[in-house]
Design a protein around this motif. Structure first.
Motif, PDB file in Angstrom:
ATOM      1  N   ALA A   3      59.428  83.544  55.471  1.00 31.20           N
ATOM      2  CA  ALA A   3      58.029  83.623  55.888  1.00 31.20           C
ATOM      3  C   ALA A   3      57.187  82.570  55.163  1.00 31.20           C
ATOM      4  N   LEU A   4      57.493  82.324  53.888  1.00 27.73           N
ATOM      5  CA  LEU A   4      56.761  81.325  53.123  1.00 27.73           C
ATOM      6  C   LEU A   4      56.996  79.924  53.688  1.00 27.73           C
ATOM      7  N   ALA A   5      58.241  79.633  54.038  1.00 24.58           N
ATOM      8  CA  ALA A   5      58.546  78.331  54.628  1.00 24.58           C
ATOM      9  C   ALA A   5      57.842  78.155  55.967  1.00 24.58           C
ATOM     10  N   ALA A   6      57.798  79.222  56.760  1.00 23.81           N
ATOM     11  CA  ALA A   6      57.090  79.149  58.037  1.00 23.81           C
ATOM     12  C   ALA A   6      55.608  78.878  57.811  1.00 23.81           C
ATOM     13  N   GLY A   7      55.022  79.513  56.783  1.00 21.57           N
ATOM     14  CA  GLY A   7      53.617  79.270  56.492  1.00 21.57           C
ATOM     15  C   GLY A   7      53.359  77.849  56.016  1.00 21.57           C
ATOM     16  N   LEU A   8      54.255  77.329  55.147  1.00 25.62           N
ATOM     17  CA  LEU A   8      54.072  75.987  54.609  1.00 25.62           C
ATOM     18  C   LEU A   8      54.296  74.909  55.651  1.00 25.62           C
ATOM     19  N   SER A   9      55.238  75.137  56.548  1.00 23.47           N
ATOM     20  CA  SER A   9      55.655  74.069  57.449  1.00 23.47           C
ATOM     21  C   SER A   9      55.303  74.367  58.901  1.00 23.47           C
ATOM     22  N   HIS A  10      55.898  75.392  59.486  1.00 19.48           N
ATOM     23  CA  HIS A  10      55.729  75.652  60.917  1.00 19.48           C
ATOM     24  C   HIS A  10      54.280  75.981  61.273  1.00 19.48           C
ATOM     25  N   ASP A  11      53.637  76.859  60.515  1.00 17.65           N
ATOM     26  CA  ASP A  11      52.288  77.298  60.878  1.00 17.65           C
ATOM     27  C   ASP A  11      51.216  76.270  60.550  1.00 17.65           C
ATOM     28  N   LEU A  12      51.468  75.416  59.570  1.00 21.01           N
ATOM     29  CA  LEU A  12      50.469  74.411  59.204  1.00 21.01           C
ATOM     30  C   LEU A  12      50.662  73.100  59.944  1.00 21.01           C
ATOM     31  N   SER A  13      51.910  72.784  60.340  1.00 19.77           N
ATOM     32  CA  SER A  13      52.132  71.469  60.947  1.00 19.77           C
ATOM     33  C   SER A  13      53.129  71.463  62.101  1.00 19.77           C
ATOM     34  N   ARG A  14      53.677  72.662  62.463  1.00 18.27           N
ATOM     35  CA  ARG A  14      54.690  72.731  63.536  1.00 18.27           C
ATOM     36  C   ARG A  14      55.832  71.747  63.263  1.00 18.27           C
ATOM     37  N   ALA A  15      56.417  71.864  62.099  1.00 19.09           N
ATOM     38  CA  ALA A  15      57.403  70.887  61.638  1.00 19.09           C
ATOM     39  C   ALA A  15      58.785  71.168  62.215  1.00 19.09           C
ATOM     40  N   SER A  16      59.708  70.258  61.926  1.00 13.04           N
ATOM     41  CA  SER A  16      61.085  70.349  62.375  1.00 13.04           C
ATOM     42  C   SER A  16      61.889  71.238  61.435  1.00 13.04           C
ATOM     43  N   VAL A  17      63.165  71.461  61.797  1.00 14.95           N
ATOM     44  CA  VAL A  17      64.041  72.281  60.966  1.00 14.95           C
ATOM     45  C   VAL A  17      64.232  71.647  59.593  1.00 14.95           C
ATOM     46  N   ILE A  37      42.000  79.634  62.951  1.00 13.34           N
ATOM     47  CA  ILE A  37      42.525  80.951  62.584  1.00 13.34           C
ATOM     48  C   ILE A  37      43.993  80.825  62.183  1.00 13.34           C
ATOM     49  N   ARG A  38      44.718  79.985  62.885  1.00 11.65           N
ATOM     50  CA  ARG A  38      46.132  79.781  62.558  1.00 11.65           C
ATOM     51  C   ARG A  38      46.286  79.256  61.128  1.00 11.65           C
ATOM     52  N   LYS A  39      45.454  78.277  60.763  1.00  5.09           N
ATOM     53  CA  LYS A  39      45.533  77.709  59.420  1.00  5.09           C
ATOM     54  C   LYS A  39      45.135  78.749  58.369  1.00  5.09           C
ATOM     55  N   LEU A  40      44.089  79.507  58.651  1.00  9.81           N
ATOM     56  CA  LEU A  40      43.654  80.534  57.706  1.00  9.81           C
ATOM     57  C   LEU A  40      44.749  81.575  57.500  1.00  9.81           C
ATOM     58  N   CYS A  41      45.383  81.990  58.584  1.00  8.25           N
ATOM     59  CA  CYS A  41      46.484  82.958  58.475  1.00  8.25           C
ATOM     60  C   CYS A  41      47.638  82.384  57.663  1.00  8.25           C
ATOM     61  N   ALA A  42      47.926  81.098  57.845  1.00  5.35           N
ATOM     62  CA  ALA A  42      49.017  80.478  57.093  1.00  5.35           C
ATOM     63  C   ALA A  42      48.725  80.496  55.596  1.00  5.35           C
ATOM     64  N   VAL A  43      47.472  80.252  55.215  1.00 10.29           N
ATOM     65  CA  VAL A  43      47.100  80.303  53.798  1.00 10.29           C
ATOM     66  C   VAL A  43      47.260  81.715  53.248  1.00 10.29           C
ATOM     67  N   ILE A  44      46.851  82.716  54.026  1.00 12.58           N
ATOM     68  CA  ILE A  44      46.992  84.111  53.579  1.00 12.58           C
ATOM     69  C   ILE A  44      48.465  84.484  53.448  1.00 12.58           C
ATOM     70  N   VAL A  45      49.304  83.969  54.344  1.00  7.90           N
ATOM     71  CA  VAL A  45      50.748  84.195  54.225  1.00  7.90           C
ATOM     72  C   VAL A  45      51.243  83.708  52.871  1.00  7.90           C
ATOM     73  N   LEU A  46      50.803  82.533  52.454  1.00  4.62           N
ATOM     74  CA  LEU A  46      51.239  81.989  51.164  1.00  4.62           C
ATOM     75  C   LEU A  46      50.799  82.887  50.014  1.00  4.62           C
ATOM     76  N   VAL A  47      49.562  83.400  50.072  1.00  2.11           N
ATOM     77  CA  VAL A  47      49.068  84.277  49.017  1.00  2.11           C
ATOM     78  C   VAL A  47      49.942  85.534  48.922  1.00  2.11           C
ATOM     79  N   ILE A  48      50.200  86.175  50.067  1.00  2.58           N
ATOM     80  CA  ILE A  48      50.981  87.422  50.070  1.00  2.58           C
ATOM     81  C   ILE A  48      52.411  87.165  49.605  1.00  2.58           C
ATOM     82  N   MET A  49      53.020  86.105  50.109  1.00  2.00           N
ATOM     83  CA  MET A  49      54.425  85.854  49.799  1.00  2.00           C
ATOM     84  C   MET A  49      54.617  85.510  48.327  1.00  2.00           C
TER      85      MET A  49
END
Length: 479
Positions: A328-342, A101-113
């Motif tokens: 929000a787009l950066a969070a979707g690309l990085s944090h929500d898909l891979s829990r990345a660093s700053v 669900i987290r990954k699906l939400c991240a993809v939808i974030v990208l579409v909206i943004m």
């Protein structure tokens, strides 16, 4: 850029600080920042252009944009802050315990943004071309570069300072020329601009593309704009910067007042434009009315000054809205898909902006409000059901959420593409494709509820919902 660099002084190199400014943003700054982020190209240029094209009925857009924060304050602001999540996918993971669900939400974030970012950069290209004669692509690239420079340096803290300042710039630079133009226009043109045949039932409503069904169109637009605000990822993300749930709700109420003041002015440009620049309506370039009108009413140096003020206000709208969208787009690309660093988050900001610029270059002919309307429709059909049911209904399951999200995003984007690629002429189908929220939102809710009832909710669901509604010590403390 200077204000964004100032924000770097207080920035710490941690993910919570980059995404939500360590949850320490003062309520006043936060309210102005949210209003500055929310007042986009659709508000400054698109609403005036729609008023020029379709009359006073388009002011329902302003009603929906503002009323959305009533729903936000009542339904999601406080509980979302208590969840401890940074983003909507974070909340979905907390509530349902599902990485899928987290990954699906991240993809939808990208579409909206990306749907929301394209009209911002498109507006920057159009306005810079009008006031300076530079090619359209220069404004698109310039807006992307400025926003990336500001956000990558200081994250949410820099964005907060920039957006709060930009709200004041937009209000001042849109309101002052509007009042001056109303006075300068004269009594005759003022009466002509406001004249409406109220005996015609469709006149005070919104009649999309001459469909002949204004009541349906108005209802669908109100659903999209009101419930879309509940599900916009960059709006929800902003409330996590508040120190407590109580503060988040108070911030939402303050935003309603700030937006209510701002939306008094864009329709002025559209109504006066129907008298002074009717050729824009015939040529289909209605989004430029706010910039063109001052020079038509006030020729010479003063007209040029007013045009410069409006153009600056428009650029403030593009840049401040784009700042929040890119976060929000950066969070979707990085944090929500891979829990990345700053460092990965900063790279995601640049990558997201590059994608938006490339999409904006061929989108010059796309109407600003149409693209933003699609973003609102997707948000209303996906994240609004997820958040409302996730916060208020303990029986929501991961399978139900996934089914509802997939149904909502496919239905809303499919309708938008069908509206873009087909010309069905006047009728209900035209309205339901151009503004699909009237049927996609109920459909997403129904699918999410129906599939959830077929299964069993997670064991921790009742405890999770209880936590979302239990006031913390910070909520009880005086502000």
């Amino acid at each position: 850029m200077a204000i964004g660099v100032y924000g770097v002084r207080a920035t710490r190199s941690t993910t919570p600080d980059f995404l939500v400014a360590s949850r320490r943003v003062a309520p006043g700054w936060n309210a102005m920042a949210i209003a500055g982020e929310y007042v986009s190209a659709a508000s400054v240029l698109g609403l005036a252009g729609l008023t020029l094209a379709d009359g006073v009925g388009t002011m329902w857009y302003a009603v929906g944009f503002t009323a959305g924060y009533v729903a936000v304050a009542a339904l999601v602001a406080g509980p979302m802050r208590r969840s401890g999540a940074y983003t909507v996918p974070d909340f979905a993971d907390y509530r349902l315990g599902s990485q899928a669900i987290r990954k699906l939400c991240a993809v939808i974030v990208l579409v909206i943004m990306w749907l929301y970012l394209v009209p911002q950069f498109k507006g920057a290209g159009v306005v810079l071309h009008l006031v300076s004669g530079t090619p359209y692509w220069v404004g698109v690239v310039l807006a992307g570069a400025v926003v990336v420079a500001s956000i990558t340096a200081g994250g949410m803290r820099s964005a907060t300072y920039v957006q709060g300042f930009h709200y004041l710039v937009k209000l001042l630079f849109i309101a002052v020329p509007a009042v001056f133009l109303v006075v300068r226009a004269g009594e005759g043109p003022r009466h002509e601009a406001l004249r409406a045949d109220l005996a015609d039932w469709g006149r005070p409503l919104l009649d999309l593309q001459g469909s002949g069904h204004p009541l349906l169109a108005t209802w669908s637009v109100l659903l999209a704009t009101t419930l879309g605000a509940v599900g916009l990822p960059h709006v929800i993300m902003r409330f996590h910067t508040s120190p407590s749930a109580r503060t988040a709700r108070r911030v939402a109420v303050a935003v309603i007042a700030l937006l209510g003041v701002f939306y008094l002015f864009p329709p002025v440009y559209g109504l006066l434009g129907r008298v002074f620049v009717p050729g824009l309506r015939e040529g289909g370039d209605t989004d430029t009315v706010s910039v063109v009108l001052p020079g038509e009413i006030v020729p010479g140096g003063w007209g040029a000054l007013l045009t410069a003020l409006v153009a600056a206000g428009a650029f403030a709208a593009f840049l401040s809205t784009s700042s929040g969208l890119l976060m929000a787009l950066a969070a979707g690309l990085s944090h929500d898909l891979s829990r990345a660093s700053v460092s990965r988050l900063r790279l995601a900001v640049a990558a997201g902006a590059l994608g938006a610029v490339l999409l904006s270059l061929p989108a010059r002919s796309v109407d600003i409000n149409v693209a933003v309307g699609w973003a609102f429709a997707v948000a209303a059909s996906t994240f609004c059901p997820l958040l409302v049911l996730g916060i208020w209904w303990r029986r929501l399951t991961a399978a139900g959420a996934a089914a509802g999200l997939a149904t909502g995003v496919l239905a809303a984007t499919g309708a938008a593409l069908a509206s873009l690629l087909t010309d069905l002429g006047p009728g209900r189908v035209t309205v339901l494709l151009a503004q699909p929220a009237a049927w996609t939102v109920p459909l997403a809710f129904a699918v999410m509820i129906g599939v959830s009832l077929l299964g069993r909710p997670p064991e921790w669901s009742e405890r999770a919902v209880l936590h979302l509604h239990t006031p913390s010590h910070a909520d009880r403390a005086p502000l």
